[in-house]
Write a protein that holds these residues in place. Structure first.
Motif, PDB file in Angstrom:
ATOM      1  N   ARG A 143       0.833  -1.205   0.000  1.00  0.00           N
ATOM      2  CA  ARG A 143       0.000   0.000   0.000  1.00  0.00           C
ATOM      3  C   ARG A 143       0.870   1.258   0.000  1.00  0.00           C
ATOM      4  NH1 ARG A 143      -5.404  -1.202   1.079  1.00  0.00           N
ATOM      5  NH2 ARG A 143      -5.698  -3.395   1.635  1.00  0.00           N
ATOM      6  N   LEU A 144       2.000   1.189   0.666  1.00  0.00           N
ATOM      7  CA  LEU A 144       2.928   2.326   0.629  1.00  0.00           C
ATOM      8  C   LEU A 144       3.485   2.517  -0.779  1.00  0.00           C
ATOM      9  CD1 LEU A 144       5.003   2.030   3.935  1.00  0.00           C
ATOM     10  CD2 LEU A 144       3.353   3.810   3.318  1.00  0.00           C
ATOM     11  N   TYR A 145       3.817   1.427  -1.436  1.00  0.00           N
ATOM     12  CA  TYR A 145       4.309   1.536  -2.810  1.00  0.00           C
ATOM     13  C   TYR A 145       3.231   2.106  -3.741  1.00  0.00           C
ATOM     14  CZ  TYR A 145       8.823  -0.821  -2.272  1.00  0.00           C
ATOM     15  OH  TYR A 145      10.127  -1.142  -1.943  1.00  0.00           O
ATOM     16  N   VAL A 146       1.975   1.712  -3.520  1.00  0.00           N
ATOM     17  CA  VAL A 146       0.875   2.266  -4.317  1.00  0.00           C
ATOM     18  C   VAL A 146       0.826   3.779  -4.144  1.00  0.00           C
ATOM     19  CG1 VAL A 146      -1.629   2.351  -4.586  1.00  0.00           C
ATOM     20  CG2 VAL A 146      -0.483   0.142  -4.299  1.00  0.00           C
ATOM     21  N   LYS A 147       0.878   4.240  -2.907  1.00  0.00           N
ATOM     22  CA  LYS A 147       0.869   5.678  -2.641  1.00  0.00           C
ATOM     23  C   LYS A 147       2.104   6.345  -3.228  1.00  0.00           C
ATOM     24  CE  LYS A 147      -0.172   9.581  -0.461  1.00  0.00           C
ATOM     25  NZ  LYS A 147      -1.317  10.446  -0.836  1.00  0.00           N
ATOM     26  N   ASN A 148       3.251   5.713  -3.093  1.00  0.00           N
ATOM     27  CA  ASN A 148       4.506   6.279  -3.579  1.00  0.00           C
ATOM     28  C   ASN A 148       4.495   6.479  -5.089  1.00  0.00           C
ATOM     29  OD1 ASN A 148       7.369   7.045  -3.152  1.00  0.00           O
ATOM     30  ND2 ASN A 148       7.787   5.194  -4.312  1.00  0.00           N
ATOM     31  N   HIS A 149       3.944   5.535  -5.816  1.00  0.00           N
ATOM     32  CA  HIS A 149       4.013   5.576  -7.276  1.00  0.00           C
ATOM     33  C   HIS A 149       2.815   6.246  -7.946  1.00  0.00           C
ATOM     34  CE1 HIS A 149       7.762   3.477  -7.768  1.00  0.00           C
ATOM     35  NE2 HIS A 149       7.367   2.480  -7.006  1.00  0.00           N
ATOM     36  N   THR A 150       1.696   6.356  -7.248  1.00  0.00           N
ATOM     37  CA  THR A 150       0.538   7.032  -7.844  1.00  0.00           C
ATOM     38  C   THR A 150       0.302   8.401  -7.236  1.00  0.00           C
ATOM     39  OG1 THR A 150      -1.132   6.173  -6.302  1.00  0.00           O
ATOM     40  CG2 THR A 150      -0.564   4.794  -8.214  1.00  0.00           C
ATOM     41  N   GLY A 151       0.757   8.609  -6.003  1.00  0.00           N
ATOM     42  CA  GLY A 151       0.500   9.867  -5.305  1.00  0.00           C
ATOM     43  C   GLY A 151      -0.918   9.976  -4.795  1.00  0.00           C
ATOM     44  N   LEU A 152      -1.728   8.934  -4.961  1.00  0.00           N
ATOM     45  CA  LEU A 152      -3.132   8.957  -4.575  1.00  0.00           C
ATOM     46  C   LEU A 152      -3.419   7.846  -3.574  1.00  0.00           C
ATOM     47  CD1 LEU A 152      -4.663   9.424  -8.141  1.00  0.00           C
ATOM     48  CD2 LEU A 152      -4.188  11.223  -6.468  1.00  0.00           C
ATOM     49  N   ASP A 153      -4.455   8.055  -2.782  1.00  0.00           N
ATOM     50  CA  ASP A 153      -4.843   7.051  -1.785  1.00  0.00           C
ATOM     51  C   ASP A 153      -5.843   6.088  -2.409  1.00  0.00           C
ATOM     52  OD1 ASP A 153      -3.314   8.023   0.459  1.00  0.00           O
ATOM     53  OD2 ASP A 153      -4.690   9.733   0.516  1.00  0.00           O
ATOM     54  N   LEU A 154      -5.324   5.155  -3.169  1.00  0.00           N
ATOM     55  CA  LEU A 154      -6.152   4.180  -3.875  1.00  0.00           C
ATOM     56  C   LEU A 154      -5.946   2.796  -3.270  1.00  0.00           C
ATOM     57  CD1 LEU A 154      -5.331   5.333  -7.517  1.00  0.00           C
ATOM     58  CD2 LEU A 154      -7.412   5.856  -6.235  1.00  0.00           C
ATOM     59  N   GLU A 155      -7.025   2.045  -3.194  1.00  0.00           N
ATOM     60  CA  GLU A 155      -6.947   0.687  -2.684  1.00  0.00           C
ATOM     61  C   GLU A 155      -6.525  -0.259  -3.808  1.00  0.00           C
ATOM     62  OE1 GLU A 155      -7.354  -0.452   0.441  1.00  0.00           O
ATOM     63  OE2 GLU A 155      -7.515   1.642   1.063  1.00  0.00           O
ATOM     64  N   PRO A 156      -5.720  -1.274  -3.515  1.00  0.00           N
ATOM     65  CA  PRO A 156      -5.342  -2.239  -4.553  1.00  0.00           C
ATOM     66  C   PRO A 156      -6.546  -2.852  -5.266  1.00  0.00           C
ATOM     67  CG  PRO A 156      -3.960  -2.545  -2.626  1.00  0.00           C
ATOM     68  CD  PRO A 156      -5.004  -1.531  -2.237  1.00  0.00           C
ATOM     69  N   GLU A 157      -7.620  -3.136  -4.509  1.00  0.00           N
ATOM     70  CA  GLU A 157      -8.804  -3.731  -5.121  1.00  0.00           C
ATOM     71  C   GLU A 157      -9.450  -2.759  -6.111  1.00  0.00           C
ATOM     72  OE1 GLU A 157      -8.162  -3.485  -1.897  1.00  0.00           O
ATOM     73  OE2 GLU A 157      -7.715  -5.583  -1.390  1.00  0.00           O
ATOM     74  N   GLN A 158      -9.431  -1.459  -5.777  1.00  0.00           N
ATOM     75  CA  GLN A 158      -9.988  -0.427  -6.659  1.00  0.00           C
ATOM     76  C   GLN A 158      -9.181  -0.349  -7.959  1.00  0.00           C
ATOM     77  OE1 GLN A 158      -9.761   3.440  -4.878  1.00  0.00           O
ATOM     78  NE2 GLN A 158     -10.750   4.497  -6.580  1.00  0.00           N
ATOM     79  N   ILE A 159      -7.866  -0.420  -7.834  1.00  0.00           N
ATOM     80  CA  ILE A 159      -6.990  -0.372  -9.009  1.00  0.00           C
ATOM     81  C   ILE A 159      -7.178  -1.614  -9.864  1.00  0.00           C
ATOM     82  CG2 ILE A 159      -4.579  -0.346  -9.753  1.00  0.00           C
ATOM     83  CD1 ILE A 159      -3.960   1.250  -7.188  1.00  0.00           C
ATOM     84  N   HIS A 160      -7.294  -2.758  -9.227  1.00  0.00           N
ATOM     85  CA  HIS A 160      -7.503  -4.024  -9.935  1.00  0.00           C
ATOM     86  C   HIS A 160      -8.774  -3.945 -10.780  1.00  0.00           C
ATOM     87  CE1 HIS A 160      -6.497  -8.356 -10.239  1.00  0.00           C
ATOM     88  NE2 HIS A 160      -7.811  -8.545 -10.345  1.00  0.00           N
ATOM     89  N   LYS A 161      -9.857  -3.424 -10.185  1.00  0.00           N
ATOM     90  CA  LYS A 161     -11.129  -3.286 -10.881  1.00  0.00           C
ATOM     91  C   LYS A 161     -11.009  -2.316 -12.062  1.00  0.00           C
ATOM     92  CE  LYS A 161     -15.907  -1.781 -10.053  1.00  0.00           C
ATOM     93  NZ  LYS A 161     -16.846  -1.238  -9.031  1.00  0.00           N
ATOM     94  N   LEU A 162     -10.298  -1.217 -11.844  1.00  0.00           N
ATOM     95  CA  LEU A 162     -10.075  -0.248 -12.915  1.00  0.00           C
ATOM     96  C   LEU A 162      -9.338  -0.901 -14.080  1.00  0.00           C
ATOM     97  CD1 LEU A 162      -9.945   2.610 -14.144  1.00  0.00           C
ATOM     98  CD2 LEU A 162      -7.916   3.021 -12.751  1.00  0.00           C
TER      99      LEU A 162
END
Length: 580
Positions: free
Chosen positions: A245-264
């Motif tokens: 989750r930290l890597y997600v925030k680090n690379h997108t700059g947004l507070d996105l959930e992995p499940e939300q990104i997967h669905k997108l």
């Protein structure tokens, strides 16, 4: 004592950053540390962390309401970066310091390509750096040994790839190592000192580097191999879900959930497949979309014959693109770029292409490296989208413009905010069609193939690191969903394993940029100027997406009164904020 201005504080910060990162200093054209490499010890890491905490505390003393708009942005970026970095501190990432993409055994070779080789002192500095690199390899071995005891290890396959790379090095005589080959062509600058320097470098290679490679290889093939983690994702490491989750925030700059990104990602794959079916019909291919992918992978006439042909084709495409740039960009970079084949020591496990930034201080051109390994597996129809992404109007244009901005502190000019940098490059892939490129159905398939590949990344990266997918699951999904060759798919999946979250930045950033553009276009209607919009995006360096949105809104403030809610505030589980 007079309080220093924030601009002088930013300059001090930059100089200290270079002191902690001597090889990065060389990349930036600063040569006072050309005889040093990074100290990988935990003691040095603690020193760096203490320095960053002191920087944060000093930044707090500058009242925000007394700063210029650009200084406010710089202050916020630096403070946010430090705070996010500190959230990584509990995780012993130094135990994962060796991998097939950016491991310490490879990163030194990137340095060799930018280290100066003009004077005798330059060559002596390089010999010192080689000695320092042997120490780095020893330090890395120590981190791997302690990681083995704590259960922080690389996946089995990643370990095998590194062993193979080290075996390749160890099979070479010192003169054949890239550490020597990359320097040898510069020996003509030495005159009578050539023999002594050549002898010194070969001695370091034979007495220090090769033995360090051997020790590292023996450990990886011995005790470490049996302790490698079975699963590929971070979720198989202690508290790995939180780390991801930290890597997600680090690379997108947004507070996105992995499940939300997967669905997108799944939604984007489906949307792009519909566009690919249109191209399939244009090309007169009957059958399923998956069969069409296989045809495009296998059809020999759509692939290259020689290594040289690949490089020349990319050069031709970029020459034509350069002629069109002034119609879409008011600001253009002064620094130039070159197109070169990827080094042979790297090509087998590397992607199709990558860009190495140039340097505005030393006038070193940017370099667009294309992979010419096994040319018959490289599709001609992918060349356009690759070239536009990596060179112009993608990475070279954006990164070079940022370096040449006079109104920013150096750390802003060199920012590599992932969602912005990669989002911009992916945005330009689609922009290039507006500019009149991708004239053939095959090249449009190449563009869509690369877009669906980036959409697949949202699914696969989250699948591997948050949901425990195996490498085989990831490869199967990408094979069924896109047109990349099987060789490329395998390399890509291995890349996602060792660069968690980075693959998310492309699609997230691109979708965000297009949403910003549509917001401005809808308000300005016929008054919308594409050059002005691009110059607004590019004239502040690489920015976190939420700050970029603020800058765009401020620039068009009169026109955007009453415009929709900020995109970066949308934290729902839905993906509407990003869908086209």
């Amino acid at each position: 004592m007079k309080t220093p201005s924030i601009s002088s504080f930013f300059e001090t910060f930059w100089q200290d950053k270079l002191r902690f990162s001597p090889t990065y200093a060389t990349f930036c054209g600063v040569h006072q540390y050309d005889d040093e490499v990074e100290d990988l010890s935990l003691k040095k890491d603690r020193e760096r962390k203490n320095w960053l905490q002191a920087v944060y505390e000093q930044l707090e003393t500058f009242p925000e309401n007394q700063l210029s708009p650009e200084d406010k942005v710089s202050r916020k970026i630096l403070m946010d970066d430090i705070k996010l970095g500190q959230k990584f501190d509990p995780f012993p990432l130094h135990h994962l310091c060796v991998d097939q993409m950016m491991g310490i055994h490879l990163s030194f070779l990137s340095l060799v390509r930018v280290h100066p080789f003009k004077t005798l002192a330059d060559f002596k500095n390089y010999a010192k750096r080689l000695k320092g690199h042997s120490k780095q390899l020893t330090q890395a071995l120590g981190h791997l040994k302690s990681g083995l005891k704590k259960g922080w290890t690389n996946p089995v396959r990643i370990n095998e790839l590194v062993i193979k790379q080290l075996d390749d090095f160890l099979a070479m005589e010192p003169r054949k190592l890239p550490h020597f080959q990359l320097v040898e062509s510069h020996f003509s600058n030495l005159g009578k000192d050539k023999a002594n320097i050549e002898k010194e470098i070969l001695k370091v290679l034979s007495s220090r580097i090769i033995p360090a490679f051997q020790k590292l290889r023996d450990f990886l093939a011995g005790p470490y191999r049996s302790g490698c983690r079975e699963g590929d994702g971070l979720c198989y490491l202690p508290n790995g879900e939180a780390l991801y989750r930290l890597y997600v925030k680090n690379h997108t700059g947004l507070d996105l959930e992995p499940e939300q990104i997967h669905k997108l990602g799944l939604s984007e794959v489906q949307r792009i497949h519909e566009e690919m079916r249109v191209v399939q019909r244009e090309m007169g291919f009957e059958g399923t979309l998956h069969e069409f992918f296989q045809y495009m992978r296998d059809e020999e006439t759509l692939h290259y014959d020689t290594r040289e042909e690949i490089v020349e084709h990319h050069k031709e495409l970029l020459d034509r693109m350069s002629e069109k740039l002034p119609d879409f960009f008011g600001i253009l970079p002064r620094n130039e770029y070159e197109v070169l084949p990827m080094p042979d020591f790297q090509e087998r496990e590397a992607p199709d292409a990558y860009y190495m930034p140039g340097n505005s201080i030393s006038n070193r051109p940017g370099t667009y490296y294309v992979n010419t390994y096994e040319p018959k597996t490289r599709a001609r129809f992918n060349a356009e989208v690759l070239a536009y992404h990596e060179a112009v109007p993608g990475h070279h244009l954006q990164i070079s413009i940022a370096q040449e901005l006079d109104n920013l502190p150096e750390f802003r000019k060199r920012s590599t905010d992932t969602a912005y940098v990669e989002g911009w490059a992916l945005y330009t892939e689609k922009l290039s069609q507006e500019m009149g490129f991708y004239m053939s159905p095959a090249s449009r398939f190449g563009k869509l193939s690369f877009e669906v590949w980036r959409a697949c990344r949202l699914v696969v990266d989250t699948g591997i690191h948050a949901m425990g997918w195996s490498r085989e699951q990831a490869i199967r999904f990408m094979t069924e969903s896109g047109g990349l060759s099987s060789e490329n798919i395998g390399v890509e999946v291995d890349r996602y394993v060792v660069m968690p979250g980075q693959a998310l930045s492309y699609k997230i950033g691109e979708l965000f940029l297009f949403k910003l553009r549509r917001m401005v276009e809808s308000q300005l209607a016929g008054d919308f100027d594409i050059r002005e919009f691009h110059d607004t995006i590019l004239s502040h360096g690489a920015l976190p997406l939420e700050i970029l949105e603020t800058i765009v809104r401020d620039h068009y403030s009169a026109s955007l009164e009453g415009s929709p809610e900020r995109m970066s505030n949308n934290q729902s589980s839905e993906t509407d904020a990003f869908v086209y």
